[in-house]
Scaffold this motif. Structure first.
Motif, mmCIF file in Angstrom:
data_model
loop_
_atom_site.group_PDB
_atom_site.id
_atom_site.type_symbol
_atom_site.label_atom_id
_atom_site.label_comp_id
_atom_site.label_asym_id
_atom_site.label_seq_id
_atom_site.Cartn_x
_atom_site.Cartn_y
_atom_site.Cartn_z
ATOM 1 N N UNK A 216 0.031 3.661 6.973
ATOM 2 C CA UNK A 216 -1.397 3.946 7.097
ATOM 3 C C UNK A 216 -1.772 4.909 5.970
ATOM 4 N N UNK A 217 -2.605 4.467 5.060
ATOM 5 C CA UNK A 217 -2.959 5.283 3.901
ATOM 6 C C UNK A 217 -4.456 5.561 3.872
ATOM 7 N N UNK A 218 -4.791 6.752 3.424
ATOM 8 C CA UNK A 218 -6.185 7.156 3.231
ATOM 9 C C UNK A 218 -6.200 8.208 2.124
ATOM 10 N N UNK A 219 -7.359 8.738 1.822
ATOM 11 C CA UNK A 219 -7.453 9.702 0.732
ATOM 12 C C UNK A 219 -6.753 11.016 1.060
ATOM 13 N N UNK A 220 -6.665 11.367 2.339
ATOM 14 C CA UNK A 220 -5.997 12.597 2.750
ATOM 15 C C UNK A 220 -5.042 12.302 3.904
ATOM 16 N N UNK A 221 -4.076 13.204 4.099
ATOM 17 C CA UNK A 221 -3.150 13.052 5.225
ATOM 18 C C UNK A 221 -3.893 13.065 6.555
ATOM 19 N N UNK A 276 -1.740 10.479 2.512
ATOM 20 C CA UNK A 276 -2.433 10.334 1.233
ATOM 21 C C UNK A 276 -1.574 9.503 0.276
ATOM 22 N N UNK A 277 -2.101 9.174 -0.907
ATOM 23 C CA UNK A 277 -1.289 8.408 -1.862
ATOM 24 C C UNK A 277 0.063 9.050 -2.154
ATOM 25 N N UNK A 278 0.105 10.354 -2.374
ATOM 26 C CA UNK A 278 1.375 11.014 -2.667
ATOM 27 C C UNK A 278 2.321 10.953 -1.475
ATOM 28 N N UNK A 309 -8.447 -2.540 4.389
ATOM 29 C CA UNK A 309 -8.355 -2.984 3.001
ATOM 30 C C UNK A 309 -8.115 -1.793 2.083
ATOM 31 N N UNK A 310 -8.839 -0.706 2.319
ATOM 32 C CA UNK A 310 -8.680 0.481 1.487
ATOM 33 C C UNK A 310 -7.256 1.029 1.596
ATOM 34 N N UNK A 311 -6.655 0.980 2.781
ATOM 35 C CA UNK A 311 -5.289 1.454 2.954
ATOM 36 C C UNK A 311 -4.327 0.674 2.060
ATOM 37 N N UNK A 312 -4.461 -0.645 2.049
ATOM 38 C CA UNK A 312 -3.581 -1.453 1.206
ATOM 39 C C UNK A 312 -3.852 -1.209 -0.282
ATOM 40 N N UNK A 313 -5.093 -0.985 -0.639
ATOM 41 C CA UNK A 313 -5.404 -0.667 -2.036
ATOM 42 C C UNK A 313 -4.742 0.640 -2.456
ATOM 43 N N UNK A 314 -4.765 1.636 -1.579
ATOM 44 C CA UNK A 314 -4.126 2.917 -1.880
ATOM 45 C C UNK A 314 -2.620 2.738 -2.039
ATOM 46 N N UNK A 315 -2.009 1.967 -1.124
ATOM 47 C CA UNK A 315 -0.575 1.705 -1.223
ATOM 48 C C UNK A 315 -0.259 1.019 -2.548
ATOM 49 N N UNK A 316 -1.043 0.030 -2.903
ATOM 50 C CA UNK A 316 -0.834 -0.684 -4.169
ATOM 51 C C UNK A 316 -0.922 0.266 -5.350
ATOM 52 N N UNK A 317 -1.973 1.063 -5.384
ATOM 53 C CA UNK A 317 -2.172 1.969 -6.513
ATOM 54 C C UNK A 317 -1.080 3.034 -6.573
#
Length: 324
Positions: A216-221, A276-278, A309-317
């Motif tokens: 589960x990804x988002x801009x922040x933890x 988050x991404x990191x 969708x945004x979660x998968x985009x963050x994982x990809x990036x």
């Protein structure tokens, strides 16, 4: 990517299927390798009860990504029917179809009996015979001629959440996909057993293992944990024998929890990669280092289609271009 086609509170199955179609198209654009759909029955919050039908739709809506089952639960079906379905899919979409096979019914025994129209208890004891019959139809030497299955080449995977399928996959020289997302405690023993029992085959010369993990990804933890909570609450309700729709983050936050419930949810989320991404990048690196998996399959059940969708985009990036 593994998709259970989550049906959220206030969301219809039509909406859920449309969201999954949009997600598959975005995955195709981003360059994900494969998009699998699960088989579950009698669960209000999951709309992936007919994998072959859904695979046909998703493959038609995409152009490059492999589409498959994660998986078809073989005890629920006659092998001939599965062979015909996936032979048809392979003919429609050559070199893009995966056939992931599981040995559990994916539902309760009453529903499983209704699927097979039988009265005897359904188990997995005859799984090896069913599997060999299924493979024989693709080879063209089955009990009857399966058209258009003969000569079809869907990529065959064995799925598992314990050591049984790991042993079978190893002995048959097939790729193995393990359900780390709901059986994390068994991941390392099952992978070790698969590699130990592996025998080269016409399919593989070396073992090839994939693990499915909840991410589960988002801009922040904090935001990622807020978006992950509904899935944890839904799973808690399932374990209590009360399967339901995927709640909104607000409904999940307001859900009454006992101390035991809170401990259950904390333990489940501890086994997931949330952040988050990191945080996601570090979590994926650690998981792959620990398991030595050849491939990672990500399952993300979020209430909001745009959030998923945004979660998968963050994982990809976070991962593309970064050694993992």
């Amino acid at each position: 990517m593994l998709d259970l086609v989550p049906v959220g509170s206030g969301v219809s199955p039509t909406d859920a299927l449309a969201a999954s179609t949009a997600l598959a198209r975005r995955a195709d654009e981003l360059g994900f390798t494969r998009y699998w759909v699960a088989e579950h029955h009698a669960m209000p919050g999951i709309a992936s009860s007919a994998p072959a039908v859904l695979i046909a739709h998703l493959a038609g809506a995409t152009s490059r990504i492999r589409v498959g089952s994660g998986g078809v639960m073989l005890p629920n079906h006659q092998p001939l029917v599965v062979a015909e379905q996936f032979g048809t899919l392979d003919a429609l979409h050559p070199d893009r179809i995966d056939l992931g096979i599981g040995r559990a019914p994916g539902t309760d025994q009453r529903t499983a009996r209704a699927l097979r129209r039988g009265t005897a208890p359904l188990g997995a004891d005859d799984f090896p015979d069913q599997l060999m019959e299924l493979v024989s139809y693709f080879r063209g030497d089955g009990p009857v001629l399966a058209v258009p299955a003969k000569g079809a080449r869907p990529a065959l995977w064995l799925l598992g959440s314990s050591d049984y399928s790991a042993q079978v996959a190893g002995m048959l020289g097939l790729p193995f996909a393990f359900a780390h997302h709901f059986s994390a405690q068994n991941t390392l023993p099952a992978l070790a057993l698969y590699r130990e029992r592996f025998r080269p085959s016409a399919v593989l010369q070396q073992p090839y293992a994939m693990i499915a993990a909840a991410v589960f990804a988002a801009d922040t933890d904090a935001e990622a944990r807020r978006l992950a909570m509904p899935s944890a609450v839904q799973f808690l309700q399932l374990r209590k024998g009360n399967p339901g729709l995927l709640p909104t983050p607000e409904e999940a936050a307001a859900h009454p929890l006992s101390e035991l419930d809170e401990a259950f949810i904390a333990d489940r989320m501890e086994q997931q990669i949330i952040g988050s991404p990191d945080t996601v990048r570090d979590g994926v690196r650690e998981l792959l280092d620990r398991t030595a998996a050849d491939e990672l399959m990500i399952v993300t059940a979020m209430h909001g289609a745009a959030d998923r969708i945004r979660s998968y985009e963050i994982v990809h990036d976070a991962l593309v271009g970064t050694p993992v």
